[in-house]
Scaffold this active site. Structure first.
Site, PDB file in Angstrom:
ATOM      1  N   CYS A  24      -3.518   3.944   9.646  1.00 58.14           N
ATOM      2  CA  CYS A  24      -2.218   3.431  10.116  1.00 58.14           C
ATOM      3  C   CYS A  24      -1.606   4.302  11.205  1.00 58.14           C
ATOM      4  O   CYS A  24      -0.394   4.274  11.413  1.00 58.14           O
ATOM      5  CB  CYS A  24      -1.253   3.317   8.943  1.00 58.14           C
ATOM      6  SG  CYS A  24      -1.854   2.250   7.638  1.00 58.14           S
ATOM      7  N   CYS A  74      -1.309   8.282   7.479  1.00 63.88           N
ATOM      8  CA  CYS A  74      -2.679   7.995   7.041  1.00 63.88           C
ATOM      9  C   CYS A  74      -3.532   7.584   8.243  1.00 63.88           C
ATOM     10  O   CYS A  74      -3.036   6.938   9.175  1.00 63.88           O
ATOM     11  CB  CYS A  74      -2.672   6.867   6.014  1.00 63.88           C
ATOM     12  SG  CYS A  74      -1.780   7.266   4.502  1.00 63.88           S
ATOM     13  N   CYS A  94       0.841  -1.208   0.000  1.00 60.72           N
ATOM     14  CA  CYS A  94       0.000   0.000   0.000  1.00 60.72           C
ATOM     15  C   CYS A  94       0.873   1.253   0.000  1.00 60.72           C
ATOM     16  O   CYS A  94       0.652   2.189  -0.786  1.00 60.72           O
ATOM     17  CB  CYS A  94      -0.924  -0.046   1.208  1.00 60.72           C
ATOM     18  SG  CYS A  94      -2.134   1.288   1.242  1.00 60.72           S
ATOM     19  N   CYS A  95       1.899   1.281   0.868  1.00 67.26           N
ATOM     20  CA  CYS A  95       2.793   2.446   0.911  1.00 67.26           C
ATOM     21  C   CYS A  95       3.562   2.596  -0.409  1.00 67.26           C
ATOM     22  O   CYS A  95       3.819   3.724  -0.839  1.00 67.26           O
ATOM     23  CB  CYS A  95       3.795   2.297   2.058  1.00 67.26           C
ATOM     24  SG  CYS A  95       3.160   2.789   3.666  1.00 67.26           S
ATOM     25  N   CYS A 142       7.546   3.984   5.862  1.00 64.01           N
ATOM     26  CA  CYS A 142       6.683   3.763   4.700  1.00 64.01           C
ATOM     27  C   CYS A 142       7.478   3.324   3.480  1.00 64.01           C
ATOM     28  O   CYS A 142       6.923   2.814   2.520  1.00 64.01           O
ATOM     29  CB  CYS A 142       5.879   5.010   4.385  1.00 64.01           C
ATOM     30  SG  CYS A 142       6.885   6.430   3.930  1.00 64.01           S
TER      31      CYS A 142
HETATM   32  S1  SF4 Z   1       0.398   4.631   5.688  1.00 65.27           S
HETATM   33 FE1  SF4 Z   1      -1.127   2.970   5.581  1.00 65.27          FE
HETATM   34  S2  SF4 Z   1      -2.843   3.709   4.310  1.00 65.27           S
HETATM   35 FE2  SF4 Z   1      -1.073   5.108   4.047  1.00 65.27          FE
HETATM   36  S3  SF4 Z   1      -0.068   4.399   2.217  1.00 65.27           S
HETATM   37 FE3  SF4 Z   1       0.952   3.361   3.940  1.00 65.27          FE
HETATM   38  S4  SF4 Z   1      -0.154   1.427   4.326  1.00 65.27           S
HETATM   39 FE4  SF4 Z   1      -1.391   2.714   2.925  1.00 65.27          FE
END
Ligand code: SF4
Length: 231
Positions: free
Chosen positions: A204, A201, A118-119, A227
């Site tokens: 998280c 985010c 996701c990151c 991240c």
């Molecule tokens: S902090 Fe969490 S929601 Fe944001 S990009 Fe990374 S994994 Fe995705």
């Protein structure tokens, strides 16, 4: 938690550290005119200090943030306050997909199953694309924030993004950061006063307890501490 009362020693130390940071910023601006960009998450106090310092050196410096689409409302509100105070338009690095598009491609709430992926999609890739037009990436990370950042250089080649990565606050402490904020009335994210020491985010990030590190509230369900844009 940080003691936000300051002695004369703290303030003397602060002015020497400010001069060092200014020299680094000025050198980069002179060596790479028009090719320096400053990233700011609007979710930590260090970023606000560097933004204030750097804009005093170059009021037209490009300032950008990575809009994952999942940030706290208070972070977006802070951007609007910064734009009004400094007379700038903050630029945006965006992921290729919206949150809904990512859910359609990779499944709902990827951050719960694979936060690294996701990151990569929502932070690492947009950063690399944004920095393509620049020679120097200025960032507010510090050595004392995590063990992984302990060897951070104030200036180093960043192979992943093909830029010089400049960290003028590399050697600063949390106490020094807050001393600067107080001395210059720098705007900060209001959620710092509500237990959120480092904001990313929403899914998280959680509040931290007084006995925890400032970044302990990031990815609390995982061993992950970064991240991927820094280490
Ligand atoms: S902090 Fe969490 S929601 Fe944001 S990009 Fe990374 S994994 Fe995705």
């Amino acid at each position: 938690m940080i003691d936000r009362t300051y002695t004369m020693d703290t303030l003397t130390d602060l002015s020497a550290a400010v001069e060092t940071a200014r020299l680094l910023i000025r050198s980069a601006l002179e060596a790479h005119p028009g090719k320096v960009a400053l990233s700011c998450s609007f979710g930590g106090p260090s970023g606000m200090v560097l933004l204030d310092l750097a804009l005093r050196e170059e009021p037209r410096l490009p300032v950008f943030f990575i809009d994952t689409g999942l940030l706290f409302g208070e972070s977006y509100d802070l951007i609007a306050r910064v734009e009004a105070r400094y007379g700038i338009a903050v630029e945006v690095a965006r992921p290729k997909q919206s949150v809904a598009e990512q859910a359609a491609t990779h499944g709902d709430a990827l951050w719960r199953r694979d936060p690294d992926a996701c990151c990569a999609l929502r932070k690492v890739d947009p950063l690399r694309a944004y920095l393509h037009d620049y020679d120097v990436w200025m960032t507010a990370i510090r050595r004392d924030q995590t063990a992984a950042r302990g060897a951070l250089a104030a200036s180093a080649w960043d192979e992943a993004n093909q830029v010089v990565k400049l960290a003028p606050l590399a050697g600063w402490s949390e106490e020094r950061v807050w001393a600067y904020i107080k001395a210059h009335d720098v705007p900060v994210n209001p959620l710092h006063a509500d237990g959120y020491t480092s904001l990313g985010c929403v899914p998280c990030t959680r509040r931290v307890r007084s006995d925890e590190d400032a970044r302990a509230g990031r990815w609390p369900e995982f061993a992950k501490t970064e991240c991927g844009i820094h280490v």
